[in-house]
Write an enzyme that holds these catalytic residues in place. Structure first.
Site, mmCIF file in Angstrom:
data_model
loop_
_atom_site.group_PDB
_atom_site.id
_atom_site.type_symbol
_atom_site.label_atom_id
_atom_site.label_comp_id
_atom_site.label_asym_id
_atom_site.label_seq_id
_atom_site.Cartn_x
_atom_site.Cartn_y
_atom_site.Cartn_z
ATOM 1 N N SER A 193 0.835 -1.194 0.000
ATOM 2 C CA SER A 193 0.000 0.000 0.000
ATOM 3 C C SER A 193 0.880 1.258 0.000
ATOM 4 O O SER A 193 1.703 1.438 -0.893
ATOM 5 C CB SER A 193 -0.945 -0.032 1.201
ATOM 6 O OG SER A 193 -1.917 0.970 1.106
ATOM 7 N N ASP A 268 -9.076 -6.345 -3.926
ATOM 8 C CA ASP A 268 -8.744 -5.117 -3.198
ATOM 9 C C ASP A 268 -9.863 -4.095 -3.416
ATOM 10 O O ASP A 268 -10.108 -3.678 -4.548
ATOM 11 C CB ASP A 268 -7.405 -4.571 -3.705
ATOM 12 C CG ASP A 268 -6.872 -3.424 -2.856
ATOM 13 O OD1 ASP A 268 -7.669 -2.767 -2.165
ATOM 14 O OD2 ASP A 268 -5.651 -3.182 -2.893
ATOM 15 N N HIS A 298 -7.053 -6.020 0.165
ATOM 16 C CA HIS A 298 -6.016 -4.994 0.281
ATOM 17 C C HIS A 298 -4.934 -5.365 1.295
ATOM 18 O O HIS A 298 -3.743 -5.271 0.992
ATOM 19 C CB HIS A 298 -6.641 -3.654 0.666
ATOM 20 C CG HIS A 298 -5.651 -2.542 0.727
ATOM 21 N ND1 HIS A 298 -4.997 -2.063 -0.390
ATOM 22 C CD2 HIS A 298 -5.164 -1.821 1.774
ATOM 23 C CE1 HIS A 298 -4.167 -1.098 -0.041
ATOM 24 N NE2 HIS A 298 -4.249 -0.931 1.263
#
Length: 337
Positions: A193, A268, A298
């Site tokens: 991320s 995600d 995610h």
């Protein structure tokens, strides 16, 4: 007395004349404003709304991006590993900020030659929350891991910012290079991320010191993410200077020519998986891989079957490719797991 009254009368008349002249000037100035608003009122209103939203977003951008206190007590308590060799480390950045790191040591066969992964986490929590994932990396990949808490996270000092996170990543890499017990020819970066953007930046500035990068469920840039999250407003038309944090990974990836692994969870719901595919396509690396996990979310793609196998194969390939003959070959592929 008569002289004072005359003076006061003069001053009073002068003030009244000044007020009358000022009011006349205001009426003259007001006329073009009324005409302009009548003709272009809609455009002016839109511009005012646009500027207001841009100002609000700029001011509160850090609050929308960084969540060091989620879950609660993340700034007070950092879980530590138990039963495995590790070091709880504090280092200082070039601007004097104290950072907290955890080094997990691999102690199996040929430990002296094990690769080291610098692990950059996402925008919430602390390094202790990544231990379940990191410990499985340690066991399955037979690597050392250095988990990094950015400034403002966990036990690290300061407040998070884009430039601050870049400085932090550089400080960690510099620290790794001072360790005589770590193989400096096998330094891998891993970022999930927000951590993917940090890893890409660090790799773009230090290609001579980094063997490979592995990024997971990361984004093209903050402006791209803003356009996705606030699709009801034409964010794509906001100029870059409106963004306090930019993280322009889609530009910086062009400087990352080392072997690269892009890990994408197609489930995600936060960052569109297409961004991972686009980063993969933008990468100029001779050796690049895109590992796709249809059920990967995610934060939990690492729990998908075949995840550690994909990482292990990539790391082995990179180590093997240290020979000049292998490095000369160009290869890329997509693996759906």
């Amino acid at each position: 007395m008569e002289k004072s009254r005359m003076l006061w009368t003069f001053v009073e008349r002068w003030l009244l004349a000044l007020a009358s002249w000022s009011w006349g000037l205001c009426r003259i100035s007001l006329l073009p404003l009324i005409v302009t608003f009548h003709l272009y009122g809609g455009i002016i209103l839109l511009l005012l709304i646009f500027v207001s939203i841009a100002g609000i977003l700029y001011k509160f951008q850090d609050m929308l991006l960084y969540f060091p206190e989620q879950p609660s007590s993340s700034r007070l308590y950092v879980p530590m590993p138990t039963g495995i060799p590790h070091e709880n480390i504090f280092i200082k950045t070039k601007d004097g900020v104290l950072l907290n790191l955890i080094l997990l040591r691999y102690t199996g066969d040929n430990a002296a030659y094990s690769p080291t992964i610098i692990y950059f986490h996402g925008n919430a929590g602390n390094i202790g929350h990544r231990l379940p994932n990191a410990l499985l990396m340690l066991v399955n990949l037979k690597v050392n891991l250095i988990l990094v808490d950015y400034r403002g996270y966990g036990k690290s000092e300061g407040e998070a910012s884009e430039e601050g996170l870049y400085i932090d990543s550089e400080a960690v890499l510099d620290y790794v290079m001072t360790r005589s017990d770590l193989d400096k020819t096998k330094i891998f970066l891993f970022g999930r991320s927000l951590g993917g953007a940090v890893a890409i930046h660090l790799a773009s500035e230090n290609s001579h010191r980094i063997s490979a990068i592995m990024v997971e469920n990361t984004f093209l840039s903050i402006p791209h993410m803003a356009s996705t999250l606030f699709s009801f407003f034409p964010m794509r038309y906001l100029p870059l200077w409106c963004y306090k944090n930019k993280f322009l990974s889609y530009r910086k990836i062009s400087q990352c020519r080392m072997p690269s692994l892009f890990i994408s969870g197609l489930s995600d719901q936060l960052i569109p998986p297409v961004m991972m595919k686009q980063l993969y396509e933008l990468s100029p690396a001779r050796t690049k891989r895109l590992a796709i996990f249809p059920d990967g979310t995610h934060n939990d793609t690492w729990q998908c079957q075949g995840y550690f196998t994909a990482l292990e194969q990539f790391i082995k390939e990179v180590i093997k490719s240290h020979s000049s003959e292998e490095m000369a070959k160009t290869s890329s592929n997509v693996t759906i797991i």
